[in-house]
Design an enzyme around this catalytic site. Structure first.
Site, short mmCIF file in Angstrom:
data_model
loop_
_atom_site.label_atom_id
_atom_site.label_comp_id
_atom_site.label_asym_id
_atom_site.label_seq_id
_atom_site.Cartn_x
_atom_site.Cartn_y
_atom_site.Cartn_z
N SER A 232 0.82 -1.21 0.00
CA SER A 232 0.00 0.00 0.00
C SER A 232 0.85 1.26 0.00
O SER A 232 1.13 1.83 -1.06
CB SER A 232 -0.95 -0.03 1.20
OG SER A 232 -2.08 0.77 0.96
N ARG A 233 1.30 1.71 1.17
CA ARG A 233 2.16 2.87 1.29
C ARG A 233 3.22 2.59 2.35
O ARG A 233 2.92 2.05 3.42
CB ARG A 233 1.36 4.13 1.67
CG ARG A 233 0.50 4.69 0.55
CD ARG A 233 1.35 5.29 -0.57
NE ARG A 233 0.55 5.80 -1.67
CZ ARG A 233 0.21 5.11 -2.76
NH1 ARG A 233 0.61 3.85 -2.87
NH2 ARG A 233 -0.50 5.66 -3.71
N GLU A 262 11.83 5.04 0.19
CA GLU A 262 11.98 4.40 -1.11
C GLU A 262 12.13 5.41 -2.25
O GLU A 262 12.44 5.02 -3.38
CB GLU A 262 10.78 3.50 -1.41
CG GLU A 262 9.51 4.26 -1.75
CD GLU A 262 8.34 3.34 -2.10
OE1 GLU A 262 7.43 3.80 -2.81
OE2 GLU A 262 8.34 2.19 -1.68
N HIS A 294 8.06 -1.41 -5.78
CA HIS A 294 6.78 -0.73 -6.04
C HIS A 294 6.20 -1.19 -7.39
O HIS A 294 5.79 -0.38 -8.22
CB HIS A 294 6.98 0.78 -6.04
CG HIS A 294 5.75 1.53 -5.61
ND1 HIS A 294 5.76 2.49 -4.63
CD2 HIS A 294 4.47 1.46 -6.02
CE1 HIS A 294 4.54 2.99 -4.47
NE2 HIS A 294 3.74 2.37 -5.31
#
Length: 329
Positions: A232-233, A262, A294
């Site tokens: 997700s985050r 990141e 990602h």
């Protein structure tokens, strides 16, 4: 309408150009550079700009875009926590996003990470490549009959619920809003989901209230030998606390497609670099952790949907008919 695409990789260009044949009124300019306060000047003469989740779009960036006549910010992603929405409103810039490009793409990647760390696929792959066929260090767990705890049951979380259900898992969830389509899911308070789950997967947005949702306190509630996945985050997880949990052998495995710090790494080839972040290096050092770049969204179907919806957002804006569900307020 002229749109400038920042931080455009070749796969972005290929996907958008394939879809743009159906949108002849849109002229596109692709830049390798990311959107910053300095590069905002390159948007001179463009009504819209297009950015991605890795861009940090501050108030000063939006002010510069406003000075150069930009009226529309297109986010070719679902998340928008990297955009100063109040500043966008102040400068009269409409922000549109792609809320549901391919929920299955991200959910399937989440399950791929869960399976890989659970069955030690990453270690087995390397061992066999070196002609080592022993099973030492490869002991896994069954998911069938276990409990999956899904944090957030929007489009992506719902897709993950269905995948886990298909694996024969009991599925429980936490969300502020219960999804009526998931009749096989039982909702519990967050603390109960954390206590009961053998697999925990995050699928919630990053907000002030969800920042560092996973921390020392919430990790302490989890079962021993739990599998934890985040697609997700990154900032949903306090990475230092996660590392402490990994070191204390709390987790059977951890799969991360997103992580704090990141920004400098995501979508970039840094093979020749020494990574500045010791946090990233520490995560990569653990044998029961898999980190991907990602890439949860990165399927042909998802890219096509992102391109199509982004261009539809632009055309609707040009005609004065904003797609409300895609507007960020």
């Amino acid at each position: 309408m002229k749109i400038i695409f920042y931080d455009a990789k070749q796969y972005d260009i290929d996907s958008f150009e394939k879809q743009r044949k159906n949108y002849p009124d849109i002229e596109s300019i692709y830049l390798e550079a990311d959107l910053t306060e300095d590069t905002a000047r390159l948007a001179e003469g463009c009504e819209g700009v297009c950015a991605f989740v890795s861009s940090t779009i501050t108030g000063s960036v939006l002010r510069r875009l406003h000075e150069h006549g930009v009226k529309l910010l297109l986010m070719r992603c679902a998340g928008y926590n990297n955009v100063d929405i109040k500043a966008a409103d102040k400068y009269g810039i409409t922000v549109l996003r792609v809320p549901g490009y391919s929920p299955e793409a991200v959910a399937e990647h989440a399950m791929a990470l869960a399976l890989a760390v659970t069955r030690r696929i990453h270690k087995g792959y390397i061992k066999v490549r070196e002609n080592n066929f022993s099973l030492n260090g490869l002991m896994g767990l069954d998911f069938h009959g276990k409990t999956a705890g899904i944090i957030g049951t929007g489009r992506i979380g719902a897709a993950m619920c269905r995948i886990c259900h298909g694996f024969g898992m009991r599925v429980i969830a936490y969300d502020v809003y219960q999804n009526p389509d998931l009749d096989f899911v039982k909702y519990y308070p967050l603390s109960e989901v954390l206590r009961e789950s053998d697999l925990i997967s995050l699928h919630c947005p990053l907000t002030e209230s969800s920042y560092h949702l996973i921390n020392t306190e919430t990790i302490s509630l989890m079962k021993e030998n739990v599998v934890f996945v985040n697609t997700s985050r990154g900032a949903l997880v306090n990475t230092e606390d996660l590392i402490k949990g990994i070191r204390s052998r709390k987790f059977h495995g951890v799969g991360l497609d997103v992580y704090e710090e990141e920004t400098e790494n995501v979508f970039e080839n840094r093979q020749e670099d020494i990574l500045e972040s010791s946090v990233t290096a520490r995560l990569l050092s653990f044998p029961n952790v898999i980190v991907t770049s990602h890439q949860g969204f990165f399927t042909e179907e998802a890219l096509a949907a992102i391109s199509r919806t982004t261009l539809e957002n632009a055309c609707a804006f040009e005609r004065g008919r904003i797609i409300k569900e895609n507007q960020v307020k």
